[in-house]
Scaffold this motif. Sequence first.
Motif, mmCIF file in Angstrom:
data_model
loop_
_atom_site.group_PDB
_atom_site.id
_atom_site.type_symbol
_atom_site.label_atom_id
_atom_site.label_comp_id
_atom_site.label_asym_id
_atom_site.label_seq_id
_atom_site.Cartn_x
_atom_site.Cartn_y
_atom_site.Cartn_z
ATOM 1 N N THR A 73 0.841 -1.203 0.000
ATOM 2 C CA THR A 73 0.000 0.000 0.000
ATOM 3 C C THR A 73 0.873 1.249 0.000
ATOM 4 O OG1 THR A 73 -0.143 0.367 2.399
ATOM 5 C CG2 THR A 73 -1.603 -1.305 1.451
ATOM 6 N N ASP A 74 0.227 2.385 -0.150
ATOM 7 C CA ASP A 74 0.972 3.647 -0.131
ATOM 8 C C ASP A 74 1.035 4.254 1.262
ATOM 9 O OD1 ASP A 74 -1.674 4.383 0.159
ATOM 10 O OD2 ASP A 74 -1.567 6.073 -1.229
ATOM 11 N N SER A 75 0.548 3.528 2.285
ATOM 12 C CA SER A 75 0.597 4.017 3.660
ATOM 13 C C SER A 75 0.816 2.826 4.582
ATOM 14 C CB SER A 75 -0.710 4.743 4.020
ATOM 15 O OG SER A 75 -0.653 5.289 5.317
ATOM 16 N N VAL A 76 2.063 2.398 4.674
ATOM 17 C CA VAL A 76 2.393 1.139 5.349
ATOM 18 C C VAL A 76 1.969 1.154 6.817
ATOM 19 C CG1 VAL A 76 4.276 -0.395 6.016
ATOM 20 C CG2 VAL A 76 4.295 0.696 3.754
ATOM 21 N N GLN A 77 2.276 2.222 7.532
ATOM 22 C CA GLN A 77 1.985 2.244 8.957
ATOM 23 C C GLN A 77 0.481 2.206 9.227
ATOM 24 O OE1 GLN A 77 3.888 5.436 11.074
ATOM 25 N NE2 GLN A 77 2.872 4.975 13.009
ATOM 26 N N THR A 78 -0.275 3.027 8.515
ATOM 27 C CA THR A 78 -1.725 3.054 8.723
ATOM 28 C C THR A 78 -2.355 1.730 8.332
ATOM 29 O OG1 THR A 78 -1.735 5.423 8.248
ATOM 30 C CG2 THR A 78 -3.851 4.296 8.193
ATOM 31 N N ALA A 79 -1.917 1.163 7.222
ATOM 32 C CA ALA A 79 -2.450 -0.120 6.781
ATOM 33 C C ALA A 79 -2.106 -1.234 7.761
ATOM 34 C CB ALA A 79 -1.921 -0.456 5.387
ATOM 35 N N THR A 80 -0.902 -1.195 8.320
ATOM 36 C CA THR A 80 -0.510 -2.210 9.306
ATOM 37 C C THR A 80 -1.435 -2.182 10.512
ATOM 38 O OG1 THR A 80 1.819 -2.113 8.623
ATOM 39 C CG2 THR A 80 1.348 -2.987 10.827
ATOM 40 N N THR A 81 -1.715 -0.987 11.020
ATOM 41 C CA THR A 81 -2.608 -0.853 12.171
ATOM 42 C C THR A 81 -4.000 -1.379 11.842
ATOM 43 O OG1 THR A 81 -1.401 1.086 12.953
ATOM 44 C CG2 THR A 81 -3.630 0.789 13.785
ATOM 45 N N ALA A 82 -4.479 -1.023 10.675
ATOM 46 C CA ALA A 82 -5.826 -1.419 10.285
ATOM 47 C C ALA A 82 -5.939 -2.928 10.080
ATOM 48 C CB ALA A 82 -6.235 -0.690 9.017
ATOM 49 N N LEU A 83 -4.991 -3.516 9.370
ATOM 50 C CA LEU A 83 -5.046 -4.945 9.089
ATOM 51 C C LEU A 83 -4.850 -5.781 10.348
ATOM 52 C CD1 LEU A 83 -3.043 -4.951 5.749
ATOM 53 C CD2 LEU A 83 -5.502 -5.248 6.031
ATOM 54 N N SER A 84 -3.993 -5.315 11.238
ATOM 55 C CA SER A 84 -3.808 -6.012 12.510
ATOM 56 C C SER A 84 -5.085 -5.946 13.337
ATOM 57 C CB SER A 84 -2.639 -5.394 13.284
ATOM 58 O OG SER A 84 -1.422 -5.533 12.581
ATOM 59 N N GLY A 85 -5.691 -4.773 13.353
ATOM 60 C CA GLY A 85 -6.925 -4.601 14.101
ATOM 61 C C GLY A 85 -8.063 -5.419 13.552
ATOM 62 N N TYR A 86 -8.072 -5.632 12.246
ATOM 63 C CA TYR A 86 -9.137 -6.404 11.626
ATOM 64 C C TYR A 86 -9.185 -7.820 12.190
ATOM 65 C CZ TYR A 86 -12.190 -8.096 7.911
ATOM 66 O OH TYR A 86 -13.246 -8.624 7.194
ATOM 67 N N LYS A 87 -8.012 -8.392 12.399
ATOM 68 C CA LYS A 87 -7.952 -9.757 12.919
ATOM 69 C C LYS A 87 -8.021 -9.789 14.430
ATOM 70 C CE LYS A 87 -4.048 -11.993 12.512
ATOM 71 N NZ LYS A 87 -2.941 -12.807 11.945
ATOM 72 N N ASP A 88 -7.299 -8.893 15.086
ATOM 73 C CA ASP A 88 -7.152 -8.988 16.534
ATOM 74 C C ASP A 88 -8.256 -8.280 17.323
ATOM 75 O OD1 ASP A 88 -4.802 -10.342 16.025
ATOM 76 O OD2 ASP A 88 -3.572 -8.529 16.127
ATOM 77 N N LYS A 89 -8.791 -7.182 16.769
ATOM 78 C CA LYS A 89 -9.780 -6.406 17.517
ATOM 79 C C LYS A 89 -11.188 -6.506 16.922
ATOM 80 C CE LYS A 89 -6.396 -3.179 19.360
ATOM 81 N NZ LYS A 89 -5.981 -1.754 19.512
ATOM 82 N N ALA A 90 -11.271 -6.690 15.613
ATOM 83 C CA ALA A 90 -12.578 -6.969 15.025
ATOM 84 C C ALA A 90 -12.897 -8.445 15.151
ATOM 85 C CB ALA A 90 -12.613 -6.558 13.563
ATOM 86 N N HIS A 91 -11.876 -9.227 15.543
ATOM 87 C CA HIS A 91 -12.045 -10.660 15.786
ATOM 88 C C HIS A 91 -12.536 -11.399 14.550
ATOM 89 C CE1 HIS A 91 -11.162 -10.494 20.099
ATOM 90 N NE2 HIS A 91 -11.765 -9.301 20.059
ATOM 91 N N VAL A 92 -11.898 -11.094 13.400
ATOM 92 C CA VAL A 92 -12.157 -11.841 12.181
ATOM 93 C C VAL A 92 -11.229 -13.049 12.187
ATOM 94 C CG1 VAL A 92 -12.094 -11.800 9.668
ATOM 95 C CG2 VAL A 92 -12.856 -9.778 10.930
ATOM 96 N N SER A 93 -11.803 -14.235 12.349
ATOM 97 C CA SER A 93 -10.979 -15.438 12.470
ATOM 98 C C SER A 93 -10.740 -16.127 11.140
ATOM 99 C CB SER A 93 -11.644 -16.421 13.438
ATOM 100 O OG SER A 93 -12.953 -16.769 12.982
ATOM 101 N N ALA A 94 -11.531 -15.821 10.141
ATOM 102 C CA ALA A 94 -11.352 -16.397 8.809
ATOM 103 C C ALA A 94 -11.963 -15.446 7.796
ATOM 104 C CB ALA A 94 -12.016 -17.770 8.713
ATOM 105 N N VAL A 95 -11.381 -15.428 6.602
ATOM 106 C CA VAL A 95 -11.918 -14.527 5.586
ATOM 107 C C VAL A 95 -11.638 -15.067 4.193
ATOM 108 C CG1 VAL A 95 -9.825 -13.112 5.512
ATOM 109 C CG2 VAL A 95 -12.000 -12.129 4.773
ATOM 110 N N THR A 96 -12.621 -14.985 3.343
ATOM 111 C CA THR A 96 -12.481 -15.342 1.936
ATOM 112 C C THR A 96 -12.826 -14.120 1.106
ATOM 113 O OG1 THR A 96 -13.084 -17.651 2.314
ATOM 114 C CG2 THR A 96 -13.341 -16.806 0.066
ATOM 115 N N LEU A 97 -11.960 -13.773 0.146
ATOM 116 C CA LEU A 97 -12.163 -12.588 -0.678
ATOM 117 C C LEU A 97 -12.329 -12.993 -2.136
ATOM 118 C CD1 LEU A 97 -9.327 -10.530 0.970
ATOM 119 C CD2 LEU A 97 -11.755 -10.301 1.372
ATOM 120 N N THR A 98 -13.344 -12.488 -2.765
ATOM 121 C CA THR A 98 -13.602 -12.813 -4.170
ATOM 122 C C THR A 98 -13.622 -11.524 -4.984
ATOM 123 O OG1 THR A 98 -14.968 -14.693 -3.481
ATOM 124 C CG2 THR A 98 -15.166 -13.956 -5.769
ATOM 125 N N PRO A 99 -12.606 -11.307 -5.815
ATOM 126 C CA PRO A 99 -12.552 -10.058 -6.582
ATOM 127 C C PRO A 99 -13.554 -10.065 -7.729
ATOM 128 C CG PRO A 99 -10.768 -11.477 -7.237
ATOM 129 C CD PRO A 99 -11.444 -12.174 -6.089
#
Length: 539
Positions: A80-106
């Motif tokens: 991404t073009d904002s490594v620090q912000t994206a790191t916080t967000a992606l970490s939070g998605y799993k650890d604080k939003a408690h997403v234990s599994a995810v499937t993405l379909t483009p």
Amino acid sequence: MQRGAKLGIVGGVVAGMLGVAGYGVYNVLDALNSDSTSSTSKAGSAKSTAPPDAKEIAGTAADFLAAWAAGDTAKAAGLTDSVQTATTALSGYKDKAHVSAVTLTPGTAVGAKVPFNVAATLSFQGKTSPWAYDSALTVIRGASGKPVVQWKAAVVHPKLAEGASLETGTAKQATLDFTDRNGKVLDAVKYPSLGRFFTQLRTKYGSKASGGTPGVETWIDGADGTVTETLHVIAKGTGSKFPTTLDADIQAAAEKAVLKRSGSAVTALDSHTGGILAVANNPATGQNLAFGAQIAPGSTFKVLTAAALLKAGVKPGDPVSCAVQYAAPQGKPYTNVEKSSNPKADFRWDFANSCNTGFVRLSDEIKPDTLPSVARDSFGIGPAWNCGVQCLEGKVPGGTGDEKTSEMIGQGQLQMNPLTVASIGATASTGSFHQPRMVPLDVIGAPVAKAGGLPSGVTSDLRSMMHTTAVSGTAAQAMSGLQSSGCGAKTGSAEAGSTQPNGWFLGYCGDVSVAAVVLNGGHGGDSAGPIVAAVLKAS
């Protein structure tokens, strides 16, 4: 009480490539599979400054989604073009939003934008729940010359504003079962436009409810840390009933009606109490146009202008010629939306046929501060409204010269929304102002706006003119079947700096006043009129 997640991004994984700790896989289009290295530029050693091509867009999106879904936060954020912000967000998605599994379909890319579907599993304190929604990302050329994902909070979830975050945990208040005015429980899934308001009501009044236990939910924390909307319920709590002024049948009609026009909103009021009977937006989760728009109301505002002129002594039968074009002394020229003219018109005809030039011709009948004072003292527009939920009451600044004449026909610096306009209609039909609200007065527990209403003679004349508009004026087609003596209407078309003006419509029948807007809808009778008519017919 546990809380969960700051910003997250829901992604997908390349089929057969990933199997990390429950994070899922996605099926990437053959075009993506054809070149897994397309996220790096092969244009040569020189740093590229050109926009990324289709292969780079597809490859970068695939790499990013794969890394994210695999739980490789460092790799995904590095794309991404904002490594620090994206790191916080992606970490939070799993650890604080408690997403234990995810499937993405483009989906299929549209230019640099790649939509994708999210199928996530939320897990919290032994409870799990599937959660699906759609999102999108955009690929740009980064500072290094390589294509990267342009980081935005909305990549995580389309409802996330910058600075907002996702959180999963035990709800901050016990569950409330919201009921309509007849005691029927209202479901935010069935009535999607109500979701934001239920969240606001629960946050504001939840502590006053007795009994019940909190549920387990996923919600949005605003930039200020307050809950702005509940997105998903993992486990329902036990709650108590919370009364609203809404009407389930009218709400259902409103939700259905706005689906016919994108960028539309509608509000229905009980004219005798101010109770909000229905509110709907399309899209339901986008901007709250119904209560929050700050745009000119077009000729629907002529109801208030007409009240001001009637109070000043103008009579419905007074001759007021309607010219194709007219300019007040030392003012700009005005024309009519319908391009109509009638040299023998009277004030009633001008109103019913929405003659701008006829209204401008009467500008000397009122003072620069007349419209603001009538708005405040008769229609309650000026003092802050305490609706029980977030709402904007509108603004009528007033002025001299072109501002004054522009406001007379619903333009200038006026700021309104369907809630404001529906309230104008309610006051016109009853002669009394009742501040709009979604909850009973005793629940609000705070002062509401007051106004003196209209003199009986003005009310009678205004009702008669609005009835003429519904029967034989610009609103007649939309109001077909709603033309009894207890019905009235007014159309509006407000210039919005675009090819098509915003379409407005105001109508009332009996105890119900309804207003709608369609952004860039053109003539209000054609665009917003059918929405209002559908809601009135359900009332």
